[in-house]
Design an enzyme around this catalytic site. Structure first.
Site, PDB file in Angstrom:
ATOM      1  N   HIS A   1      34.955  -9.767 -41.707  1.00 59.05           N
ATOM      2  CA  HIS A   1      34.134  -9.954 -40.011  1.00 59.05           C
ATOM      3  C   HIS A   1      33.441 -10.829 -40.400  1.00 59.05           C
ATOM      4  CE1 HIS A   1      32.840  -8.746 -35.702  1.00 59.05           C
ATOM      5  NE2 HIS A   1      32.220  -8.662 -36.561  1.00 59.05           N
TER       6      HIS A   1
ATOM      7  N   LYS B   1      52.081 -37.210 -41.075  1.00 59.81           N
ATOM      8  CA  LYS B   1      52.086 -36.557 -40.243  1.00 59.81           C
ATOM      9  C   LYS B   1      50.494 -35.662 -40.312  1.00 59.81           C
ATOM     10  CE  LYS B   1      53.455 -32.614 -39.600  1.00 59.81           C
ATOM     11  NZ  LYS B   1      54.721 -31.225 -39.401  1.00 59.81           N
TER      12      LYS B   1
ATOM     13  N   GLU C   1      53.848 -31.799 -32.014  1.00 58.89           N
ATOM     14  CA  GLU C   1      52.940 -32.238 -33.166  1.00 58.89           C
ATOM     15  C   GLU C   1      52.705 -33.717 -32.782  1.00 58.89           C
ATOM     16  OE1 GLU C   1      54.532 -29.455 -36.764  1.00 58.89           O
ATOM     17  OE2 GLU C   1      55.064 -31.600 -36.492  1.00 58.89           O
TER      18      GLU C   1
ATOM     19  N   ALA D   1      74.457 -44.336 -53.350  1.00 61.14           N
ATOM     20  CA  ALA D   1      75.192 -43.997 -54.099  1.00 61.14           C
ATOM     21  C   ALA D   1      76.186 -42.985 -52.897  1.00 61.14           C
ATOM     22  CB  ALA D   1      74.926 -43.194 -55.044  1.00 61.14           C
TER      23      ALA D   1
ATOM     24  N   THR E   1      60.456 -28.524 -46.218  1.00 61.42           N
ATOM     25  CA  THR E   1      61.077 -28.990 -47.323  1.00 61.42           C
ATOM     26  C   THR E   1      60.690 -28.036 -48.714  1.00 61.42           C
ATOM     27  OG1 THR E   1      59.580 -30.973 -46.804  1.00 61.42           O
ATOM     28  CG2 THR E   1      59.427 -30.641 -48.994  1.00 61.42           C
TER      29      THR E   1
ATOM     30  N   TYR F   1      59.484 -29.072 -32.078  1.00 56.20           N
ATOM     31  CA  TYR F   1      57.852 -29.226 -32.980  1.00 56.20           C
ATOM     32  C   TYR F   1      57.640 -30.445 -32.909  1.00 56.20           C
ATOM     33  CZ  TYR F   1      60.407 -30.151 -37.824  1.00 56.20           C
ATOM     34  OH  TYR F   1      61.755 -30.558 -38.468  1.00 56.20           O
TER      35      TYR F   1
ATOM     36  N   ASP G   1      67.863 -30.830 -46.261  1.00 59.81           N
ATOM     37  CA  ASP G   1      68.324 -30.573 -44.684  1.00 59.81           C
ATOM     38  C   ASP G   1      69.636 -31.175 -44.509  1.00 59.81           C
ATOM     39  OD1 ASP G   1      66.197 -30.581 -44.410  1.00 59.81           O
ATOM     40  OD2 ASP G   1      65.018 -32.043 -43.177  1.00 59.81           O
TER      41      ASP G   1
ATOM     42  N   CYS H   1      56.457 -35.140 -43.276  1.00 59.11           N
ATOM     43  CA  CYS H   1      55.156 -33.670 -43.589  1.00 59.11           C
ATOM     44  C   CYS H   1      53.411 -34.312 -44.016  1.00 59.11           C
ATOM     45  CB  CYS H   1      55.246 -32.308 -44.527  1.00 59.11           C
ATOM     46  SG  CYS H   1      57.212 -32.088 -44.437  1.00 59.11           S
TER      47      CYS H   1
ATOM     48  N   GLU I   1      40.794 -11.019 -38.534  1.00 61.42           N
ATOM     49  CA  GLU I   1      40.648  -9.725 -38.585  1.00 61.42           C
ATOM     50  C   GLU I   1      41.412  -8.738 -37.385  1.00 61.42           C
ATOM     51  OE1 GLU I   1      36.502  -8.296 -37.320  1.00 61.42           O
ATOM     52  OE2 GLU I   1      36.245 -10.455 -37.230  1.00 61.42           O
TER      53      GLU I   1
ATOM     54  N   CYS J   1      59.700 -36.188 -46.379  1.00 59.23           N
ATOM     55  CA  CYS J   1      58.130 -35.190 -45.447  1.00 59.23           C
ATOM     56  C   CYS J   1      57.374 -35.913 -46.539  1.00 59.23           C
ATOM     57  CB  CYS J   1      58.593 -34.097 -47.171  1.00 59.23           C
ATOM     58  SG  CYS J   1      57.257 -32.794 -47.295  1.00 59.23           S
TER      59      CYS J   1
END
Length: 479
Positions: free
Chosen positions: A462, A51, A182, A115, A338, A178, A330, A48, A467, A43
């Site tokens: 408005h 991006k 994007e 690890a 995230t 996506y 993930d 994220c 709305e 992220c």
């Protein structure tokens, strides 16, 4: 048995860091965390955050034209990738420092090392050290999926976008999810000629059909060359003949780091598509899914069950078949967002260290897709809802005031899916500038179980686009 730590976290992304610092700082546990790459994970470092900053940068392309329609004497400018990239990387460095400081401030011991799991209570670090822990938390995230096809190495994946030395003039994006959509909008906004191939019938599979159709139309209207039902048949470097003449290996046999790769890889890539076209691109970007990072961790050998794609299989408390080993984020391939990983980390700490068994709530999660225009969504799509019960659909699509005044074609969509029986709003879908901001607030009402009549009782603000969410009185259709 005495352990070195109460908790050892493998992975320094958002979920792992949150679990580690809350377990240490609030629950008083002795905690260690190992990260082999950069702190912040997908992220913050390669997802994220960078991006969204690129989305912001790309949206300035249309600002001068809009401003002129409103009377401002503003001329078109040019985008400087070098300037933006330098600021982008400085910001990512700053955020990584924040993550490191959060861990240090909570008393978490960190290891800049890979690890792996040796047994139910032991991890082995790439430094050669071994550490024991009462509990082990796997939070290693995912990575971009490379397609299994000849010469795939001539392309790139999402991790590579943020490190480009220069922007390609012509780029092919392969995929319809996506990430693909994007970046199609981002790169087009930054001045690239963008072509997008997706093998399916429509982009953004899994989202509401009406919403994704509007986004596809808007992408084409903006100049993105979108081809559905299309994918790559074969690809090779245009310089293959020249490479052969120099005695180098054919492109098909050249891999990263081998002699000849650098010379061949610098040339344009020629792509033959299933629609019969043959075109050259300066770059090919594969956005064809992501894979959980479990390879080589030693989990299966211990009895931790993995899914077909390598995802760690866990129960509702994020616990694996090995009682001392948990997994979040993930790497479990449940809901790959995230904020969900962070929630899973918090639920893990509540369950294990506070003695308050907390199942993870994956129901009615709002999310946003930062296409241009944006999409915000929560709950069921029209298609999903219609399969489970009788519904009413309230929907409107229109040109918002700001676009209409500037004589721009941009349209927005506001849509509610309502149960005929209970009158609850089962789903809300918004395609509009700022849809991500809107859906966060709408998501509260949907999560609370608001009915259509609750929406109707709310006075409209408005003049706004949003709305329309509370002024749609008559259903567009019933199913």
């Amino acid at each position: 048995m005495e352990f070195d730590y109460d908790l050892f976290v493998i992975g320094g992304g958002s979920g792992g860091v949150r679990a580690a610092r809350v377990a240490a700082g609030e629950a008083g546990a002795k905690v260690a965390l190992a990260e082999e790459d950069r702190y912040g994970g997908t992220c913050v470092i390669r997802g994220c955050v960078p991006k969204k900053l690129m989305v912001f940068a790309s949206e300035y392309r249309d600002m001068p034209a809009s401003a002129r329609a409103y009377g401002w004497d503003i001329q078109d400018g040019s985008f400087d990738w070098d300037t933006f990239r330098a600021r982008l990387h400085a910001e990512l460095d700053r955020l990584e420092g924040v993550y490191r400081n959060l861990l240090a401030g909570s008393g978490v011991e960190t290891f800049d090392a890979r690890a792996t799991v040796k047994d139910a209570h032991t991890v082995t670090l790439s430094t050669g050290e071994e550490k024991t822990a009462k509990h082990i938390l796997i939070a290693t995230g995912g990575r971009p999926h490379w397609p299994d096809m000849p010469n795939a190495h001539l392309g790139m994946v999402s991790d590579d976008i943020f490190h480009l030395e220069k922007l390609p003039k012509r780029i092919l994006i392969v995929g319809g999810g996506y990430i693909a959509c994007e970046f199609a909008g981002i790169l087009h906004g930054l001045g690239c000629e963008v072509t997008q191939f997706y093998r399916g019938a429509q982009i953004l599979r899994g989202f509401d059909d009406e919403a994704r159709g509007l986004i596809a139309d808007a992408m084409k209207e903006r100049g993105i060359d979108l081809h559905t039902g299309t994918t790559i048949v074969e690809m090779h470097c245009v310089g293959t003949a020249e490479a052969d003449a120099m005695g180098q290996a054919p492109v098909e046999e050249v891999q990263h780091g081998q002699p000849g790769y650098e010379e061949i890889g610098k040339g344009p890539v020629r792509v033959k598509a299933t629609n019969g076209t043959i075109r050259d691109f300066d770059a090919v970007f594969f956005a064809t899914g992501r894979t959980p990072n479990t390879e080589g961790l030693g989990l299966e050998e211990l009895g931790v069950e993995l899914g077909r794609n390598g995802a760690v299989q866990v129960d509702e408390y994020s616990q694996t078949k090995v009682p001392s080993i948990y997994a979040i984020g993930d790497v479990t391939d449940r809901v790959n967002l995230t904020p969900v990983a962070i929630r899973e980390g918090m639920a893990f700490v509540n369950t294990v260290f506070h003695g308050n068994p907390t199942p993870v709530d994956h129901d009615l999660i709002p999310s946003a897709v930062f296409t241009q225009p944006e999409m915000g969504t929560v709950g069921l799509t029209e298609e999903q809802a219609a399969e489970q019960e009788e519904i009413e659909v309230y929907c409107t699509s229109f040109r918002p005031m700001q676009s209409a005044f500037a004589e721009q074609p941009d349209r927005v969509l506001m849509k509610l899916i309502v149960s005929k029986a209970s009158r609850k709003v089962l789903g809300c879908h918004i395609v509009a500038p700022g849809a991500g901001e809107m859906i966060q607030l709408a998501g509260i009402a949907v999560k609370m179980g608001a009915t259509k009549e609750d929406f109707d009782r709310t006075v409209a603000v408005h003049p706004t686009m949003s709305e329309e969410i509370v002024t749609m009185r008559n259903p567009t259709r019933s199913r």
